[in-house]
Design a protein around this motif. Sequence first.
Motif, PDB file in Angstrom:
ATOM      1  N   ASP A 146       0.797  -1.181   0.092  1.00  0.00           N
ATOM      2  CA  ASP A 146      -0.069   0.145  -0.022  1.00  0.00           C
ATOM      3  C   ASP A 146       0.800   1.232   0.091  1.00  0.00           C
ATOM      4  O   ASP A 146       0.976   2.104  -1.047  1.00  0.00           O
ATOM      5  CB  ASP A 146      -0.897   0.050   1.058  1.00  0.00           C
ATOM      6  CG  ASP A 146      -2.028   1.071   1.107  1.00  0.00           C
ATOM      7  OD1 ASP A 146      -1.945   1.835   0.136  1.00  0.00           O
ATOM      8  OD2 ASP A 146      -2.776   1.074   1.899  1.00  0.00           O
ATOM      9  N   GLU A 194      -4.668  -3.746   5.254  1.00  0.00           N
ATOM     10  CA  GLU A 194      -4.710  -2.964   3.874  1.00  0.00           C
ATOM     11  C   GLU A 194      -5.135  -4.291   2.764  1.00  0.00           C
ATOM     12  O   GLU A 194      -5.824  -4.059   1.862  1.00  0.00           O
ATOM     13  CB  GLU A 194      -3.625  -2.206   3.544  1.00  0.00           C
ATOM     14  CG  GLU A 194      -3.063  -1.363   4.394  1.00  0.00           C
ATOM     15  CD  GLU A 194      -4.038  -0.070   4.377  1.00  0.00           C
ATOM     16  OE1 GLU A 194      -5.039  -0.021   3.724  1.00  0.00           O
ATOM     17  OE2 GLU A 194      -3.361   1.041   5.191  1.00  0.00           O
ATOM     18  N   LYS A 197      -8.770  -4.942   2.850  1.00  0.00           N
ATOM     19  CA  LYS A 197      -9.164  -3.471   2.531  1.00  0.00           C
ATOM     20  C   LYS A 197      -9.427  -3.799   0.545  1.00  0.00           C
ATOM     21  O   LYS A 197     -10.280  -3.682   0.250  1.00  0.00           O
ATOM     22  CB  LYS A 197      -8.430  -2.415   2.677  1.00  0.00           C
ATOM     23  CG  LYS A 197      -9.060  -1.344   2.024  1.00  0.00           C
ATOM     24  CD  LYS A 197      -8.112   0.175   2.272  1.00  0.00           C
ATOM     25  CE  LYS A 197      -6.832   0.055   1.126  1.00  0.00           C
ATOM     26  NZ  LYS A 197      -6.031   1.189   1.183  1.00  0.00           N
ATOM     27  N   HIS A 257     -11.074   4.064   6.023  1.00  0.00           N
ATOM     28  CA  HIS A 257     -10.028   5.157   6.443  1.00  0.00           C
ATOM     29  C   HIS A 257     -10.731   6.178   7.083  1.00  0.00           C
ATOM     30  O   HIS A 257      -9.960   7.142   7.804  1.00  0.00           O
ATOM     31  CB  HIS A 257      -9.137   5.609   5.100  1.00  0.00           C
ATOM     32  CG  HIS A 257      -8.178   4.345   4.977  1.00  0.00           C
ATOM     33  ND1 HIS A 257      -8.353   3.171   4.671  1.00  0.00           N
ATOM     34  CD2 HIS A 257      -6.853   4.422   5.169  1.00  0.00           C
ATOM     35  CE1 HIS A 257      -7.305   2.636   4.624  1.00  0.00           C
ATOM     36  NE2 HIS A 257      -6.150   3.570   4.700  1.00  0.00           N
ATOM     37  N   HIS A 271      -2.108   1.862  12.111  1.00  0.00           N
ATOM     38  CA  HIS A 271      -2.998   2.354  11.063  1.00  0.00           C
ATOM     39  C   HIS A 271      -3.953   0.948  10.800  1.00  0.00           C
ATOM     40  O   HIS A 271      -4.883   1.205  10.540  1.00  0.00           O
ATOM     41  CB  HIS A 271      -1.967   2.545   9.800  1.00  0.00           C
ATOM     42  CG  HIS A 271      -2.688   2.880   8.664  1.00  0.00           C
ATOM     43  ND1 HIS A 271      -3.350   4.308   8.693  1.00  0.00           N
ATOM     44  CD2 HIS A 271      -2.925   2.416   7.540  1.00  0.00           C
ATOM     45  CE1 HIS A 271      -3.942   4.283   7.525  1.00  0.00           C
ATOM     46  NE2 HIS A 271      -3.604   3.136   6.805  1.00  0.00           N
ATOM     47  N   ILE A 275      -8.055   0.925  10.757  1.00  0.00           N
ATOM     48  CA  ILE A 275      -8.789   0.981   9.450  1.00  0.00           C
ATOM     49  C   ILE A 275      -9.714  -0.344   9.708  1.00  0.00           C
ATOM     50  O   ILE A 275     -10.758  -0.418   9.033  1.00  0.00           O
ATOM     51  CB  ILE A 275      -8.038   0.844   8.297  1.00  0.00           C
ATOM     52  CG1 ILE A 275      -7.010   0.035   8.041  1.00  0.00           C
ATOM     53  CG2 ILE A 275      -7.271   2.313   8.185  1.00  0.00           C
ATOM     54  CD1 ILE A 275      -6.660  -0.135   6.654  1.00  0.00           C
TER      55      ILE A 275
HETATM   56 ZN    ZN Z   1      -4.202   2.771   4.739  1.00  0.00          ZN
END
Ligand code: ZN
Length: 361
Positions: A146, A194, A197, A257, A271, A275
Motif C-alpha cells: 500500500d 490493507e 481492504k 479510512h 494504522h 482501519i
Molecule cells: Zn491505509
Amino acid sequence: MVNGEWSIGQIGVIKFLHYGTGMKKTTHKFSNSSVDYYLDSGFSHLRKIVDQKNAVILTDENVFNYHRQRFKGWNIIVLVPGEEFKVQSTADIVIEELLGMEAGRKTTLVGIGGGVITDVTGYVASVYMRGIPFGFIPTTILAMVDASVGGKNGIDVGVYKNMVGTIRQPKFILHDLIFLNTLPQNEWENGFAEVIKHACIKDAAMFRELETNSIRTYRKGKKSICDLIQRNVFLKTRVVKQDEFEKGERRLLNFGHTLGHALENMYDLSHGQAISIGMTYASVISEKITGFKEANRVTKLLQQYDLPTFSEFDRKKVFDILKMDKKREKNEINYVLLNKIGKGIVKPIPLSQLENLISNI
Ligand SMILES: [Zn+2]
Ligand SMILES: NC(=O)c1ccc[n+]([C@@H]2O[C@H](COP(=O)([O-])OP(=O)(O)OC[C@H]3O[C@@H](n4cnc5c(N)ncnc54)[C@H](O)[C@@H]3O)[C@@H](O)[C@H]2O)c1
C-alpha cells in the motif's frame, strides 16, 4: 521492538532465503512519470539502480539495527521509528541532514522501511530543492502492498493524519522479502488490514483466498505471501493509474479510512487496527445504505487476521475529527461503502446522517 529479543527461530517461521535473485522489472506509466517495479528482486540490486555515491538512504532504527550489515557503504540517515515522528519537524531534520551531506538535485533519496519512512521519504524528496528523485524499498507488508504504491506522500499535523503532503511518483520500488524475516507479528496483522481492504473493494476471489488462510499460513508459505503481495501491488497500481489525483476510483482505497484515521491518532492505534475498525463500521453502514448483506463475513475475516472490529470510542470526539476529513465536501462526506464483497462504491452521506449512523452501531 529492538529490545524485544524477537527471534524468528522461536516461532518457527520459514526464513526467506535467497528469495528473488532476479532483476525482473515491470514499468508502470502514471500521468507524469513512470515507475519501475522490481518485485522479484533483492537489496543487492539497489547498486544497479542508483549510483551509490549519489544516493542517500532514509530508514529507521529498527530496520537499521536488524539489517545493519546490508547498509555498509551507503550514505544513510536513520530516524527514530514511530508514527508520532511522521511530522514536519522530522522532515526538517532530514532536510538539514541532506544539506549537511551536500545532497543536490541529482541525489536519489531511497526510503527503506515501513509506511512512515516511505511517506517521509516521498514528501521530503518532493520539496527538497523543489524535488529530487526518490525510490522505495518497503520493509513491512503494509508498505509493500500500500504505502509505497501510488505516489501519495504525507505527514501528520496534530491528530490530523496525512494533512500535508504531495502526490509524486517514486522512480522505483524494489522488494526484498528477506526484510520480512524480522517483521514482528503485530506488523503482519497491521499489513493484512490493507490486504483485506483491497479484497473488499475490488477482489472477491482474493477475499475467498484470505478466508481459507491465516497470517500463520502466509508466514510459512514463501510463494503464497510473494504472490499475495504482488497481487495487491498490481491491484493498487491499477486503481491509482485510473485516477492518480483522486477524483473518483482512487477514493475506493479509503475504505475504512475515514473513521479509521479519526480513531488512529486519538487512540494511539496502529494504522491497520484503526482501519479495521473503520471497515467494520463502513460494512455495517453499507448494510443500511446499499443493501450490502455480508458485514458479518467482513468482520469474521478481520478477526481471523487478529484485527479489532466493534470498539468503544468517544463518538462525539471522533466525529469532530472526522469532520475535518479531506473527503468532506461542504456538509457531505464521500464515504466508501460496499455493494458486495469485491465491489466498493463511494456515496456522499450528509454529516448529520453519518453521525447518527455511527452513534447507533
Ligand atoms: Zn491505509
Ligand atoms: N502514502 C500512502 O499511500 C500510504 C498508504 C498506506 C499507509 N500509509 C502510511 O503508512 C504508515 C504505516 O505504515 P507501517 O505500518 O509500515 O508503519 P511504520 O513505518 O511505522 O512501520 C511499522 C513498524 O515496523 C518497523 N519495521 C519496519 N520494517 C521492519 C522490518 N523489516 N523488521 C522489523 N521491524 C520493521 C518500524 O520500525 C515500525 O516500528 C502510516 O503513517 C500510514 O499513514 C501511507
